[in-house]
Structure formats: structure tokens, C-alpha cells
Design a protein around this motif. Structure first.
Motif, PDB file in Angstrom:
ATOM      1  N   PRO A 112       0.796  -1.231   0.000  1.00  0.00           N
ATOM      2  CA  PRO A 112       0.000   0.000   0.000  1.00  0.00           C
ATOM      3  C   PRO A 112       0.833   1.288   0.000  1.00  0.00           C
ATOM      4  O   PRO A 112       0.310   2.347   0.323  1.00  0.00           O
ATOM      5  CB  PRO A 112      -0.783  -0.114   1.293  1.00  0.00           C
ATOM      6  N   HIS A 113       2.113   1.250  -0.358  1.00  0.00           N
ATOM      7  CA  HIS A 113       2.978   2.439  -0.447  1.00  0.00           C
ATOM      8  C   HIS A 113       3.082   3.165   0.888  1.00  0.00           C
ATOM      9  O   HIS A 113       3.220   4.375   0.932  1.00  0.00           O
ATOM     10  CB  HIS A 113       2.504   3.411  -1.531  1.00  0.00           C
ATOM     11  N   GLU A 114       3.001   2.432   1.949  1.00  0.00           N
ATOM     12  CA  GLU A 114       3.059   3.030   3.275  1.00  0.00           C
ATOM     13  C   GLU A 114       4.315   2.577   3.993  1.00  0.00           C
ATOM     14  O   GLU A 114       4.863   1.516   3.712  1.00  0.00           O
ATOM     15  CB  GLU A 114       1.826   2.626   4.080  1.00  0.00           C
ATOM     16  N   PRO A 115       4.766   3.389   4.949  1.00  0.00           N
ATOM     17  CA  PRO A 115       5.948   2.998   5.714  1.00  0.00           C
ATOM     18  C   PRO A 115       5.694   1.721   6.502  1.00  0.00           C
ATOM     19  O   PRO A 115       4.539   1.367   6.782  1.00  0.00           O
ATOM     20  CB  PRO A 115       6.192   4.171   6.653  1.00  0.00           C
ATOM     21  N   GLN A 116       6.762   1.046   6.832  1.00  0.00           N
ATOM     22  CA  GLN A 116       6.685  -0.185   7.618  1.00  0.00           C
ATOM     23  C   GLN A 116       7.094   0.104   9.055  1.00  0.00           C
ATOM     24  O   GLN A 116       7.948   0.952   9.301  1.00  0.00           O
ATOM     25  CB  GLN A 116       7.603  -1.251   7.039  1.00  0.00           C
ATOM     26  N   THR A 117       6.503  -0.635   9.969  1.00  0.00           N
ATOM     27  CA  THR A 117       6.836  -0.510  11.376  1.00  0.00           C
ATOM     28  C   THR A 117       7.509  -1.802  11.819  1.00  0.00           C
ATOM     29  O   THR A 117       7.009  -2.887  11.524  1.00  0.00           O
ATOM     30  CB  THR A 117       5.559  -0.257  12.206  1.00  0.00           C
ATOM     31  N   PHE A 118       8.642  -1.655  12.490  1.00  0.00           N
ATOM     32  CA  PHE A 118       9.417  -2.797  12.979  1.00  0.00           C
ATOM     33  C   PHE A 118       9.858  -2.545  14.405  1.00  0.00           C
ATOM     34  O   PHE A 118      10.029  -1.396  14.810  1.00  0.00           O
ATOM     35  CB  PHE A 118      10.718  -2.977  12.175  1.00  0.00           C
ATOM     36  N   VAL A 119      10.113  -3.610  15.111  1.00  0.00           N
ATOM     37  CA  VAL A 119      10.841  -3.508  16.369  1.00  0.00           C
ATOM     38  C   VAL A 119      12.303  -3.677  16.006  1.00  0.00           C
ATOM     39  O   VAL A 119      12.672  -4.609  15.289  1.00  0.00           O
ATOM     40  CB  VAL A 119      10.388  -4.584  17.391  1.00  0.00           C
ATOM     41  N   LEU A 120      13.115  -2.759  16.455  1.00  0.00           N
ATOM     42  CA  LEU A 120      14.549  -2.806  16.169  1.00  0.00           C
ATOM     43  C   LEU A 120      15.173  -3.858  17.078  1.00  0.00           C
ATOM     44  O   LEU A 120      15.538  -3.578  18.217  1.00  0.00           O
ATOM     45  CB  LEU A 120      15.170  -1.421  16.393  1.00  0.00           C
ATOM     46  N   ASP A 121      15.237  -5.091  16.552  1.00  0.00           N
ATOM     47  CA  ASP A 121      15.767  -6.193  17.358  1.00  0.00           C
ATOM     48  C   ASP A 121      16.488  -7.203  16.476  1.00  0.00           C
ATOM     49  O   ASP A 121      16.668  -6.981  15.282  1.00  0.00           O
ATOM     50  CB  ASP A 121      14.668  -6.855  18.193  1.00  0.00           C
TER      51      ASP A 121
END
Length: 175
Positions: A112-121
Motif C-alpha cells: 500500500p505504499h506506506e511505511p513499515q513498522t518494525f521492532v529494532l531487534d
């Protein structure tokens, strides 16, 4: 008729042969282990040469090289906090192969051309867990990642093993 070998000596001889064969078949290298014959130092040198060649060919200067072999360059400075391991981050990114600049993944290009969210791990590649904490919120940077900090010897999906890669990452937020 006399036996050629005494009974006790025959067993000792057979046992000795078994031990010799058993130890001769032992080898420190497992033929089914892909890392058994892998020369990590030679691969790291090759990755570094490929990255340096890419930087030179594209006229890219002012990069920072870390002790692990990761190259880093700020494209647009940010002024926010720096994320630490365990933080949830929101990013836009483009991943490319260094050898041919072909995009293998992008948050801009795929719906969907949207940013991704991650846990920095540790579930992320080591190049990200090392490089993203060097960034500030609002910063856009490029990471040139040697294969041992990317997907290693075995690769992952579209990314073949022993492939150095680059990411342009825009750190939008630390959640």
C-alpha cells in the motif's frame, strides 16, 4: 593343525582395524554443513571490494565505515532522537543489490505504499540493527551492507547467498 593367529590376537587385530577406520573416517568438516568449507575472511574482503567499487563508480564520498564493514552515509540529516535496540520504528526504505542496483524491495513501490513498522531487534538483519541506531529521527541515510551483515551464506528469498546489499532508509518515527 595349528591356527595361524591365536584367538586373543585375532580379536585385538580386528579391534585395532576398527579403531583405525573409525578415526580415519572422522573429519572436522561436515559435508552437509554449508559453512564447513566457507572462507568468511575472503568473502568479507570480496564484499568490501564490491562496496568500494560501487562507491567509486557512483562518485559517493564521505561515507563512514564501521569496524564490522558496514558503510553509512547521511543523505538528509534528522534532528530527533536516536533509536536503540528494542524501540519500535517506522521507516520507508528501498533495498537494492550492489552489483546491479536492481531494487529487490521497497516500501515506496509496493502497495500500500506506506511505511513499515518494525521492532529494532535481532529479527532484523545485522546491518539494520547496527546502522539504524546511528540515525536520528527524520534522517534519511544509505547503508551498504556486506553479506555477513545481510543474509549471509544462504541468502533469503530473492536475495542470493553472499550478496552485499544497500538500503536507503528514511527513519520517520520512533514509536
Amino acid at each position: 593343525m595349528q591356527p595361524l593367529v591365536r584367538k586373543g590376537l585375532l580379536w585385538q587385530w580386528m579391534l585395532s582395524i576398527c579403531f583405525v577406520l573409525a578415526f580415519a573416517s572422522c573429519n572436522d568438516k561436515d559435508p552437509y554443513d554449508p559453512y564447513a568449507n566457507f572462507d568468511a575472511a575472503a568473502q568479507a574482503k570480496l564484499d568490501d571490494e564490491l562496496i568500494q567499487s560501487y562507491l567509486k563508480t557512483n562518485g559517493i564520498t564521505d561515507t563512514v565505515k564501521t569496524a564490522s564493514g558496514l558503510y553509512y552515509k547521511v543523505i538528509e540529516a534528522g534532528d530527533g532522537a536516536r533509536p536503540v535496540l528494542g524501540n519500535k520504528i517506522k521507516v520507508h526504505y528501498i533495498g537494492k543489490f550492489i552489483q546491479n542496483s536492481v531494487i529487490f524491495e521497497s516500501t515506496y513501490a509496493s502497495p500500500p505504499h506506506e511505511p513499515q513498522t518494525f521492532v529494532l531487534d535481532t529479527r532484523l538483519i545485522k546491518g539494520w540493527t547496527e546502522g539504524i541506531p546511528m540515525m536520528r529521527k527524520g534522517e534519511k541515510a544509505r547503508l551498504w551492507i556486506p553479506s555477513h551483515l545481510a543474509y549471509g551464506l544462504l541468502g533469503n528469498g530473492k536475495i542470493p547467498g553472499n550478496t552485499p546489499i544497500m538500503f536507503e532508509i528514511y527513519l520517520l518515527d520512533i514509536l
